[in-house]
Every structure is written in C-alpha cells, then in structure tokens.
Design a protein around this motif. Structure first.
Motif, PDB file in Angstrom:
ATOM      1  N   ASN A  19      32.774  24.201  32.467  1.00  0.00           N
ATOM      2  CA  ASN A  19      32.885  25.534  33.243  1.00  0.00           C
ATOM      3  C   ASN A  19      34.654  26.232  33.060  1.00  0.00           C
ATOM      4  OD1 ASN A  19      34.042  26.251  36.138  1.00  0.00           O
ATOM      5  ND2 ASN A  19      31.985  26.832  35.992  1.00  0.00           N
ATOM      6  N   LYS A  20      34.837  27.355  33.180  1.00  0.00           N
ATOM      7  CA  LYS A  20      35.977  27.720  32.898  1.00  0.00           C
ATOM      8  C   LYS A  20      36.152  28.954  34.045  1.00  0.00           C
ATOM      9  CE  LYS A  20      37.669  25.792  29.423  1.00  0.00           C
ATOM     10  NZ  LYS A  20      38.995  24.832  29.233  1.00  0.00           N
ATOM     11  N   THR A  21      37.014  29.162  34.986  1.00  0.00           N
ATOM     12  CA  THR A  21      37.376  30.325  35.662  1.00  0.00           C
ATOM     13  C   THR A  21      38.075  31.382  34.981  1.00  0.00           C
ATOM     14  OG1 THR A  21      37.131  28.966  37.680  1.00  0.00           O
ATOM     15  CG2 THR A  21      37.981  31.179  37.886  1.00  0.00           C
ATOM     16  N   ILE A  22      37.484  32.460  34.653  1.00  0.00           N
ATOM     17  CA  ILE A  22      38.175  33.432  33.710  1.00  0.00           C
ATOM     18  C   ILE A  22      38.505  34.734  34.529  1.00  0.00           C
ATOM     19  CG2 ILE A  22      37.818  34.963  31.858  1.00  0.00           C
ATOM     20  CD1 ILE A  22      35.746  33.001  30.746  1.00  0.00           C
ATOM     21  N   PHE A  23      39.771  34.992  34.352  1.00  0.00           N
ATOM     22  CA  PHE A  23      40.250  36.085  35.173  1.00  0.00           C
ATOM     23  C   PHE A  23      40.347  37.603  34.037  1.00  0.00           C
ATOM     24  CE2 PHE A  23      43.841  39.261  35.778  1.00  0.00           C
ATOM     25  CZ  PHE A  23      43.609  39.555  37.111  1.00  0.00           C
ATOM     26  N   TYR A  24      39.892  38.501  34.470  1.00  0.00           N
ATOM     27  CA  TYR A  24      39.498  39.792  33.321  1.00  0.00           C
ATOM     28  C   TYR A  24      40.602  40.888  33.931  1.00  0.00           C
ATOM     29  CZ  TYR A  24      35.365  37.671  31.496  1.00  0.00           C
ATOM     30  OH  TYR A  24      34.510  36.784  31.127  1.00  0.00           O
ATOM     31  N   LEU A  25      41.044  41.428  32.872  1.00  0.00           N
ATOM     32  CA  LEU A  25      41.769  42.660  33.356  1.00  0.00           C
ATOM     33  C   LEU A  25      41.008  43.813  32.418  1.00  0.00           C
ATOM     34  CD1 LEU A  25      43.590  44.912  34.474  1.00  0.00           C
ATOM     35  CD2 LEU A  25      45.497  44.289  32.772  1.00  0.00           C
ATOM     36  N   TRP A  26      40.082  44.417  33.047  1.00  0.00           N
ATOM     37  CA  TRP A  26      39.347  45.433  32.417  1.00  0.00           C
ATOM     38  C   TRP A  26      40.032  46.734  32.428  1.00  0.00           C
ATOM     39  CZ3 TRP A  26      35.887  47.211  28.955  1.00  0.00           C
ATOM     40  CH2 TRP A  26      35.324  47.968  29.015  1.00  0.00           C
ATOM     41  N   ASN A  27      40.491  47.428  31.366  1.00  0.00           N
ATOM     42  CA  ASN A  27      41.437  48.480  31.390  1.00  0.00           C
ATOM     43  C   ASN A  27      40.826  49.366  30.427  1.00  0.00           C
ATOM     44  OD1 ASN A  27      43.399  50.238  32.515  1.00  0.00           O
ATOM     45  ND2 ASN A  27      44.823  48.638  32.463  1.00  0.00           N
ATOM     46  N   PRO A  28      39.756  50.003  30.479  1.00  0.00           N
ATOM     47  CA  PRO A  28      39.086  50.870  29.167  1.00  0.00           C
ATOM     48  C   PRO A  28      40.103  51.871  28.682  1.00  0.00           C
ATOM     49  CG  PRO A  28      37.894  51.398  31.389  1.00  0.00           C
ATOM     50  CD  PRO A  28      38.934  50.311  31.622  1.00  0.00           C
ATOM     51  N   ASP A  29      39.902  51.947  27.421  1.00  0.00           N
ATOM     52  CA  ASP A  29      40.657  53.218  26.712  1.00  0.00           C
ATOM     53  C   ASP A  29      40.279  54.580  27.382  1.00  0.00           C
ATOM     54  OD1 ASP A  29      41.640  51.561  24.957  1.00  0.00           O
ATOM     55  OD2 ASP A  29      40.023  51.531  23.540  1.00  0.00           O
ATOM     56  N   ASP A  30      39.172  54.962  27.970  1.00  0.00           N
ATOM     57  CA  ASP A  30      38.917  56.257  28.360  1.00  0.00           C
ATOM     58  C   ASP A  30      39.087  56.453  29.913  1.00  0.00           C
ATOM     59  OD1 ASP A  30      37.741  56.785  25.983  1.00  0.00           O
ATOM     60  OD2 ASP A  30      35.629  56.073  26.674  1.00  0.00           O
ATOM     61  N   ALA A  31      40.036  55.446  30.502  1.00  0.00           N
ATOM     62  CA  ALA A  31      40.329  55.538  31.986  1.00  0.00           C
ATOM     63  C   ALA A  31      41.252  56.586  31.920  1.00  0.00           C
ATOM     64  CB  ALA A  31      40.702  54.369  32.330  1.00  0.00           C
TER      65      ALA A  31
ATOM     66  N   THR B 223      48.645  43.758  38.366  1.00  0.00           N
ATOM     67  CA  THR B 223      47.799  42.480  37.994  1.00  0.00           C
ATOM     68  C   THR B 223      48.438  41.385  38.400  1.00  0.00           C
ATOM     69  OG1 THR B 223      47.210  43.678  35.651  1.00  0.00           O
ATOM     70  CG2 THR B 223      47.114  41.178  35.923  1.00  0.00           C
ATOM     71  N   ASP B 224      49.909  41.171  38.386  1.00  0.00           N
ATOM     72  CA  ASP B 224      50.599  39.704  38.802  1.00  0.00           C
ATOM     73  C   ASP B 224      50.439  39.776  40.205  1.00  0.00           C
ATOM     74  OD1 ASP B 224      51.163  39.593  36.336  1.00  0.00           O
ATOM     75  OD2 ASP B 224      53.388  39.785  36.397  1.00  0.00           O
ATOM     76  N   ALA B 225      50.289  40.740  41.072  1.00  0.00           N
ATOM     77  CA  ALA B 225      50.186  40.735  42.653  1.00  0.00           C
ATOM     78  C   ALA B 225      48.861  39.970  42.860  1.00  0.00           C
ATOM     79  CB  ALA B 225      50.237  42.071  43.111  1.00  0.00           C
ATOM     80  N   LEU B 226      47.837  40.140  42.144  1.00  0.00           N
ATOM     81  CA  LEU B 226      46.641  39.492  42.369  1.00  0.00           C
ATOM     82  C   LEU B 226      46.476  38.092  41.431  1.00  0.00           C
ATOM     83  CD1 LEU B 226      43.566  39.080  43.367  1.00  0.00           C
ATOM     84  CD2 LEU B 226      42.889  40.472  41.298  1.00  0.00           C
ATOM     85  N   ARG B 227      46.764  38.181  40.338  1.00  0.00           N
ATOM     86  CA  ARG B 227      46.745  37.220  39.673  1.00  0.00           C
ATOM     87  C   ARG B 227      47.456  35.472  40.095  1.00  0.00           C
ATOM     88  NH1 ARG B 227      45.975  33.018  37.871  1.00  0.00           N
ATOM     89  NH2 ARG B 227      46.165  31.829  35.904  1.00  0.00           N
ATOM     90  N   ARG B 228      48.805  35.910  40.674  1.00  0.00           N
ATOM     91  CA  ARG B 228      49.417  34.797  41.185  1.00  0.00           C
ATOM     92  C   ARG B 228      48.746  34.130  42.402  1.00  0.00           C
ATOM     93  NH1 ARG B 228      53.989  38.140  41.005  1.00  0.00           N
ATOM     94  NH2 ARG B 228      53.682  38.635  43.021  1.00  0.00           N
TER      95      ARG B 228
END
Length: 145
Positions: free
Chosen positions: A86-98, A110-115
């Motif tokens: 099992n791995k807990t994975i954090f994603y930053l989804w930042n699509p090119d078309d955004a 990102t760091d505000a949440l990730r920490r």
C-alpha cells in the motif's frame, strides 16, 4: 505559498479517514473560487477488490480534464512476491490546458496542503492523463518501497 490560503479543517479530517480509517480510496481537493481555501471536492469509498485498476480508473475519471486539482489516492497492489502493499500517493494534477491563473494558484499553494498530510509515501506531479497510467504508477510505487 500564498499566506492567505487556508486548508479547511474538514480537509484534514477527510484525509485521516483515508489514511488511518481506511474508509476512503481517494480524495480530490480543489481551491475555492477566490483561491483562499483548499476544500474537499470529491471522495471515493474504500472497497476491497482483487482488481485494483477499477477503483484507480474511477479516480482518474473524476479528475477534470482542464482544471487543476490536488488528490490523494490509497494505492493498493501486490508486490513481486504476491504480498499486499500500500502507498498513499499525493497528486498535483495541473493539466496543460488549464487556465494559467489557476495553474499558478495550484502550484503556489501545494505546500500549504502537502505539509498537513502526514504519512504520504510518494508524490506525482502531472499535466496529462497519460502520466497517470496504472502500470506506470504501479512501477513507481513498487520502486519506492
């Protein structure tokens, strides 16, 4: 990090339900429309399954195609010897078309949440769904053991 952006208390409680309570398979987070708060947008229930690709594909289908998001996924898989991993994975989804303003807001917060998300095993930053292929993520997860 934008010092005015807050992580809602509910966000942390929902994360604990995933990480420690094994009640959720994934969480998708979004920035509020005024970029002042990170909130829970969607969750997926934890269901024991032998086919781990089904829940993962459901998770991917809930990522907006042209909007950034943060996400955490409880990635379960079998190791090379058939053992449960099992791995807990954090994603930053930042699509090119955004929208560029949204992309920058997600990048800078990102760091505000990730920490606050203790116990994350690995992180993936991605701009295209092809980067989130199950087999590729499985390979990365297994290498990080």
């Amino acid at each position: 990090m934008d010092s005015n952006t807050l992580v809602s208390p509910l966000t942390i409680e929902v994360y604990k339900a995933l990480k420690f309570g094994k009640k959720l398979r994934y969480i998708i987070f979004e920035l509020s429309s005024d970029f002042t708060e990170i909130v829970v947008e969607k969750t997926g229930d934890f269901v024991e399954q032998t086919d781990h690709t089904g829940p993962y594909n459901e998770f991917l289908s809930n990522l907006p195609k042209d909007e950034p998001r943060y996400a955490v996924y409880d990635f379960n898989y079998k190791g090379p010897k058939g053992d449960h991993r099992n791995k807990t994975i954090f994603y930053l989804w930042n699509p090119d078309d955004a929208d560029i303003e949204k992309k920058l807001a997600y990048d800078s917060n990102t760091d505000a949440l990730r920490r606050l998300l203790t116990g994350v095993d690995m992180e993936i930053e991605c701009t295209d769904l092809s980067e989130l292929n199950y087999q590729d993520v499985l390979h990365k997860a297994d290498r990080s053991t």
